[in-house]
Scaffold this motif. Structure first.
Motif, PDB file in Angstrom:
ATOM      1  N   VAL A  47      42.228  46.533  39.383  1.00  0.00           N
ATOM      2  CA  VAL A  47      41.624  45.600  38.588  1.00  0.00           C
ATOM      3  C   VAL A  47      40.153  45.403  38.910  1.00  0.00           C
ATOM      4  O   VAL A  47      39.827  44.711  39.900  1.00  0.00           O
ATOM      5  CB  VAL A  47      42.250  44.433  38.284  1.00  0.00           C
ATOM      6  CG1 VAL A  47      43.582  44.872  37.623  1.00  0.00           C
ATOM      7  CG2 VAL A  47      42.797  43.510  39.378  1.00  0.00           C
ATOM      8  N   LYS A  48      39.338  45.452  37.970  1.00  0.00           N
ATOM      9  CA  LYS A  48      37.747  45.065  38.267  1.00  0.00           C
ATOM     10  C   LYS A  48      37.461  43.599  37.948  1.00  0.00           C
ATOM     11  O   LYS A  48      37.755  43.117  36.715  1.00  0.00           O
ATOM     12  CB  LYS A  48      36.875  46.115  37.515  1.00  0.00           C
ATOM     13  CG  LYS A  48      37.363  47.587  37.889  1.00  0.00           C
ATOM     14  CD  LYS A  48      37.403  47.757  39.277  1.00  0.00           C
ATOM     15  CE  LYS A  48      37.662  49.316  39.747  1.00  0.00           C
ATOM     16  NZ  LYS A  48      37.583  49.710  41.257  1.00  0.00           N
ATOM     17  N   LYS A  49      36.577  43.298  38.797  1.00  0.00           N
ATOM     18  CA  LYS A  49      35.939  41.654  38.395  1.00  0.00           C
ATOM     19  C   LYS A  49      35.161  41.780  37.180  1.00  0.00           C
ATOM     20  O   LYS A  49      34.322  42.792  37.248  1.00  0.00           O
ATOM     21  CB  LYS A  49      35.082  41.377  39.741  1.00  0.00           C
ATOM     22  CG  LYS A  49      34.698  39.835  39.427  1.00  0.00           C
ATOM     23  CD  LYS A  49      34.064  39.405  40.556  1.00  0.00           C
ATOM     24  CE  LYS A  49      33.190  38.062  40.716  1.00  0.00           C
ATOM     25  NZ  LYS A  49      32.385  37.677  41.727  1.00  0.00           N
ATOM     26  N   SER A  50      35.523  41.059  36.434  1.00  0.00           N
ATOM     27  CA  SER A  50      34.778  41.052  35.070  1.00  0.00           C
ATOM     28  C   SER A  50      33.709  39.801  34.566  1.00  0.00           C
ATOM     29  O   SER A  50      32.852  40.145  33.689  1.00  0.00           O
ATOM     30  CB  SER A  50      35.750  41.211  33.995  1.00  0.00           C
ATOM     31  OG  SER A  50      35.286  41.297  32.547  1.00  0.00           O
ATOM     32  N   GLY A  51      33.971  39.007  35.493  1.00  0.00           N
ATOM     33  CA  GLY A  51      32.930  37.807  35.363  1.00  0.00           C
ATOM     34  C   GLY A  51      33.284  36.683  36.132  1.00  0.00           C
ATOM     35  O   GLY A  51      34.407  36.322  36.651  1.00  0.00           O
ATOM     36  N   PRO A  76      32.751  23.698  36.657  1.00  0.00           N
ATOM     37  CA  PRO A  76      33.497  24.595  35.670  1.00  0.00           C
ATOM     38  C   PRO A  76      33.109  25.883  35.708  1.00  0.00           C
ATOM     39  O   PRO A  76      32.063  26.292  35.959  1.00  0.00           O
ATOM     40  CB  PRO A  76      33.089  23.982  34.351  1.00  0.00           C
ATOM     41  CG  PRO A  76      32.063  23.220  34.679  1.00  0.00           C
ATOM     42  CD  PRO A  76      31.778  22.861  35.965  1.00  0.00           C
ATOM     43  N   ALA A  77      34.279  26.853  35.929  1.00  0.00           N
ATOM     44  CA  ALA A  77      33.788  28.208  35.883  1.00  0.00           C
ATOM     45  C   ALA A  77      35.087  29.235  35.373  1.00  0.00           C
ATOM     46  O   ALA A  77      36.214  28.578  35.550  1.00  0.00           O
ATOM     47  CB  ALA A  77      33.295  28.570  37.321  1.00  0.00           C
ATOM     48  N   THR A  78      34.904  30.367  35.265  1.00  0.00           N
ATOM     49  CA  THR A  78      35.974  31.434  34.961  1.00  0.00           C
ATOM     50  C   THR A  78      36.093  32.302  35.958  1.00  0.00           C
ATOM     51  O   THR A  78      34.879  33.083  36.110  1.00  0.00           O
ATOM     52  CB  THR A  78      35.919  31.645  33.478  1.00  0.00           C
ATOM     53  OG1 THR A  78      35.963  30.261  32.623  1.00  0.00           O
ATOM     54  CG2 THR A  78      37.238  32.864  33.118  1.00  0.00           C
ATOM     55  N   CYS A  79      37.071  32.886  36.566  1.00  0.00           N
ATOM     56  CA  CYS A  79      37.064  34.016  37.363  1.00  0.00           C
ATOM     57  C   CYS A  79      37.827  35.018  36.690  1.00  0.00           C
ATOM     58  O   CYS A  79      39.238  34.815  36.339  1.00  0.00           O
ATOM     59  CB  CYS A  79      37.643  33.685  38.535  1.00  0.00           C
ATOM     60  SG  CYS A  79      37.738  35.012  39.745  1.00  0.00           S
ATOM     61  N   SER A  80      37.178  36.064  36.000  1.00  0.00           N
ATOM     62  CA  SER A  80      37.814  37.095  35.098  1.00  0.00           C
ATOM     63  C   SER A  80      38.012  38.549  35.767  1.00  0.00           C
ATOM     64  O   SER A  80      37.342  39.046  36.540  1.00  0.00           O
ATOM     65  CB  SER A  80      37.154  37.339  33.843  1.00  0.00           C
ATOM     66  OG  SER A  80      36.989  36.016  32.970  1.00  0.00           O
ATOM     67  N   PHE A  81      39.226  39.298  35.329  1.00  0.00           N
ATOM     68  CA  PHE A  81      39.357  40.688  35.775  1.00  0.00           C
ATOM     69  C   PHE A  81      39.753  41.247  34.719  1.00  0.00           C
ATOM     70  O   PHE A  81      40.398  41.057  33.514  1.00  0.00           O
ATOM     71  CB  PHE A  81      40.371  40.471  36.672  1.00  0.00           C
ATOM     72  CG  PHE A  81      40.207  39.604  37.843  1.00  0.00           C
ATOM     73  CD1 PHE A  81      39.569  40.024  38.895  1.00  0.00           C
ATOM     74  CD2 PHE A  81      40.794  38.088  37.887  1.00  0.00           C
ATOM     75  CE1 PHE A  81      39.358  39.291  40.331  1.00  0.00           C
ATOM     76  CE2 PHE A  81      40.414  37.600  38.961  1.00  0.00           C
ATOM     77  CZ  PHE A  81      39.840  37.977  40.034  1.00  0.00           C
ATOM     78  N   ARG A  82      39.438  42.787  34.709  1.00  0.00           N
ATOM     79  CA  ARG A  82      39.781  43.739  33.677  1.00  0.00           C
ATOM     80  C   ARG A  82      40.649  44.884  34.096  1.00  0.00           C
ATOM     81  O   ARG A  82      40.224  45.529  35.199  1.00  0.00           O
ATOM     82  CB  ARG A  82      38.275  44.451  33.393  1.00  0.00           C
ATOM     83  CG  ARG A  82      38.246  45.356  32.265  1.00  0.00           C
ATOM     84  CD  ARG A  82      36.930  45.623  31.685  1.00  0.00           C
ATOM     85  NE  ARG A  82      35.860  45.891  32.580  1.00  0.00           N
ATOM     86  CZ  ARG A  82      35.880  47.465  33.230  1.00  0.00           C
ATOM     87  NH1 ARG A  82      36.554  48.205  32.749  1.00  0.00           N
ATOM     88  NH2 ARG A  82      34.920  47.619  34.159  1.00  0.00           N
ATOM     89  N   PRO A  83      41.709  45.108  33.536  1.00  0.00           N
ATOM     90  CA  PRO A  83      42.372  46.252  33.771  1.00  0.00           C
ATOM     91  C   PRO A  83      41.629  47.527  33.365  1.00  0.00           C
ATOM     92  O   PRO A  83      40.781  47.600  32.639  1.00  0.00           O
ATOM     93  CB  PRO A  83      43.577  46.123  32.783  1.00  0.00           C
ATOM     94  CG  PRO A  83      43.534  45.292  32.026  1.00  0.00           C
ATOM     95  CD  PRO A  83      42.234  44.519  32.400  1.00  0.00           C
ATOM     96  N   PRO A  84      42.127  48.795  34.125  1.00  0.00           N
ATOM     97  CA  PRO A  84      41.314  49.801  33.849  1.00  0.00           C
ATOM     98  C   PRO A  84      41.460  50.758  32.750  1.00  0.00           C
ATOM     99  O   PRO A  84      41.640  51.946  32.612  1.00  0.00           O
ATOM    100  CB  PRO A  84      41.724  50.937  35.164  1.00  0.00           C
ATOM    101  CG  PRO A  84      42.905  50.266  35.433  1.00  0.00           C
ATOM    102  CD  PRO A  84      43.002  48.899  34.981  1.00  0.00           C
TER     103      PRO A  84
END
Length: 231
Positions: A47-51, A76-84
């Motif tokens: 899973v790739k880091k997205s934000g 405040p922050a968001t750590c996002s991930f993206r499935p392939p």
């Protein structure tokens, strides 16, 4: 022979069966196109880091238990991930599921704003539908980018488990219908009056903190699943 009057128990049983039948009739079958239980370092890297600039992730194994740990270092922050996987075109129909929890190692001062999130039809400039769940308060938020229609939908649900406990988030979109489910309980079902404005192709899951704090928000994630409607 005079027919017997149905008992209260019989009526309740019949009513329960009817409700179950209606739910089954309206349920939409789906087919998994991607699953990841984070059981190895390679699966975590899949899973790739997205934000998010203030975030980190790593594979964690404690005995037989294997998870992905994601940390927002400062809010405040968001750590996002993206499935392939992503849609082939605009307005793709998907359901994204995340099994995870806000860890007890998250400081008490930060827990109130700590959330898990799933997003579908994600595009640039904030485009997408997002479900956020706040375990400390039992609140949820279903939002749309760009803003419009009946969004955002805010509420509370007894189905949301607290800090240190697993929550299963499911966010599905089919045509104009957007449905959010937490731990098997539906928390929102909205028909978008302009679904064409939400035309992203990607999916995303996240951990974040909405409060200003120098303390970290820590989440452990056990599984992510992407499904499409069964044709």
């Amino acid at each position: 022979m005079t027919p017997r009057k149905p008992t209260r128990t019989a009526v309740l049983v019949a009513a329960t069966a009817l409700v179950a039948a209606l739910v089954a009739a309206t349920a939409v079958a789906d087919v998994a196109v991607y699953e990841n239980d984070f059981s190895s370092r390679s699966e975590v890297k899949e899973v790739k880091k997205s934000g998010g600039k203030k975030c980190a992730r790593k594979f964690v194994q404690k005995g037989k238990k294997k998870t992905m740990r994601a940390t927002v270092k400062e809010g405040p922050a968001t750590c996002s991930f993206r499935p392939p996987v992503q849609a082939d075109g605009e307005l793709g129909d998907f359901e994204l599921r995340l099994d995870g929890k806000i860890a007890k190692s998250t400081r008490k001062a930060t827990r109130k704003g700590a959330f898990l999130g799933v997003s579908v039809r994600v595009g640039g400039n904030g485009v997408g539908y997002e479900l956020r769940v706040f375990p400390r308060t039992g609140k949820f938020k279903l939002s749309r980018g760009p803003n419009g229609g009946e969004f955002p939908v805010n509420g509370t649900s007894n189905a949301i488990a607290g800090v240190g406990k697993k929550n299963t988030l499911r966010l599905g979109v089919r045509g104009a219908r957007v449905r959010a489910v937490v731990n098997g309980a539906e928390v929102a079902d909205v028909t978008d009056n302009d679904p064409g404005a939400v035309n992203g192709r990607k999916l995303r899951f996240a951990v974040g903190g909405e409060r200003s704090s120098g303390k970290a928000v820590v989440a452990t994630m056990k599984k992510v699943r992407v499904a499409v409607p069964d044709p």
